[in-house]
Write a protein that holds these residues in place. Structure first.
Motif, PDB file in Angstrom:
ATOM      1  N   LYS A  27       0.835  -1.207   0.000  1.00  0.00           N
ATOM      2  CA  LYS A  27       0.000   0.000   0.000  1.00  0.00           C
ATOM      3  C   LYS A  27       0.861   1.244   0.000  1.00  0.00           C
ATOM      4  N   ALA A  28       0.492   2.180  -0.843  1.00  0.00           N
ATOM      5  CA  ALA A  28       1.180   3.477  -0.866  1.00  0.00           C
ATOM      6  C   ALA A  28       0.314   4.506  -0.152  1.00  0.00           C
ATOM      7  N   TYR A  29       0.960   5.346   0.634  1.00  0.00           N
ATOM      8  CA  TYR A  29       0.250   6.464   1.248  1.00  0.00           C
ATOM      9  C   TYR A  29       1.077   7.718   1.057  1.00  0.00           C
ATOM     10  N   PRO A  30       0.550   8.673   0.262  1.00  0.00           N
ATOM     11  CA  PRO A  30      -0.765   8.710  -0.356  1.00  0.00           C
ATOM     12  C   PRO A  30      -0.864   7.783  -1.571  1.00  0.00           C
ATOM     13  N   LYS A  31      -2.084   7.517  -2.011  1.00  0.00           N
ATOM     14  CA  LYS A  31      -2.301   6.631  -3.152  1.00  0.00           C
ATOM     15  C   LYS A  31      -1.625   7.155  -4.407  1.00  0.00           C
TER      16      LYS A  31
END
Length: 222
Positions: A100-104
Motif C-alpha cells: 500500500k502506498a500512502y498517499p495513493k
C-alpha cells in the motif's frame, strides 16, 4: 552473522527501538553500503520547501549518499524523485504495509522504488493503516540513517518525531536555517539545545563530507 550476534552490536537504546520484524522489497544491499541520510519535512510543502528538498537531495547523490525518506506527500516525495532523477539511490520507510502506498498518488513511485531501490516496512500485509504508524516508522527511519535533515516544518509537524528519535539514537540532526530561525517553531530551538545543527548553504559541503557512518554496524544484518 546470526540475529543474536547482530543484536549484540546494538546499543541499549537501539535495541529498545529496533522493530521486532522488518519487511523488504527491492535491493537490500542498500542497507549495508554507503552512508544513508533521511530527508524529511512537511506534507503540505511550499514551493521553496520543495526546491530546497530537491537541492539537498541532489547534493546527497553528488556525495554518494543514499537518500532515505517516508514516501509522504511534499518533501518526502521530492526527496525520492530527486534521488532517482539524478541517478542516486533511495530507501522508502513506509507507515503502511509494502503493498500500500500512502498517499495513493505515490503508488507508481513506490513500485519504482521496490523494483530499483528499496522499500521497508515493519507492518505486515493486511495491517491496518493508522495515524500511529507514521511516528513509529519515523523511529525506524532514524535508526537506519546516519543523519536526518529537516527541510521544512511547522510547530505541529510530524517531522519533529523524526528529529527527536534521531537525537535519542545518537544520530546527527540538521535543521535548515529557514526552520531554525522561525520563532513560531519551538521544537527546533529545543533540538538545537540537544545537539542538532543548523544547515546552511555555507556549511553543507563540509557537513556532508564529515557525517560519520554510524550505521556501519548494521552491515549484513539482514
Amino acid at each position: 552473522m546470526d540475529f543474536k550476534e547482530y543484536l549484540n552490536l546494538l546499543t541499549e537504546t537501539e535495541k529498545k527501538h529496533f522493530p521486532k520484524e522488518l519487511f523488504f522489497a527491492g535491493d537490500q544491499s542498500l542497507l549495508f553500503e554507503k552512508r544513508r541520510i533521511s530527508v524529511v519535512g512537511s506534507r503540505k510543502a511550499t514551493t521553496n520547501g520543495l526546491r530546497r528538498a530537491s537541492v539537498i537531495s541532489k547534493a546527497l547523490v553528488d556525495n554518494d549518499i543514499i537518500v532515505v525518506s517516508g514516501l509522504a506527500s511534499g518533501i518526502d516525495t521530492m526527496a525520492h524523485k530527486t534521488a532517482i532523477e539524478y541517478g542516486g539511490q533511495t530507501i522508502s520507510v513506509l507507515g503502511t504495509p509494502l503493498d500500500k502506498a500512502y498517499p495513493k498518488e505515490n503508488a507508481s513511485l513506490l513500485e519504482v522504488i521496490k523494483d530499483k531501490h528499496l522499500a521497508i516496512s515493519q507492518f505486515s500485509i493486511g495491517y491496518p493503516v493508522q495515524p500511529k504508524n507514521f511516528p513509529i516508522r519515523n523511529r525506524t527511519m532514524a535508526l537506519i540513517s546516519d543523519a536526518t535533515i529537516i527541510i521544512e516544518a511547522t510547530e505541529n509537524s510530524g517531522t519533529r518525531h523524526q528529529g527527536w528519535e534521531a537525537l535519542r539514537l545518537g544520530r546527527e540532526v540538521y535543521i535548515l536555517e529557514n526552520v531554525a530561525n522561525d520563532p513560531s517553531i519551538k521544537w527546533a530551538k529545543e533540538m538545537l539545545e540537544y545537539g542538532a545543527q543548523v544547515l546552511t548553504r555555507e556549511n553543507i559541503s563540509s557537513i556532508l563530507e564529515s557525517i560519520p557512518y554510524l550505521t556501519a554496524k548494521f552491515d549484513y544484518a539482514f
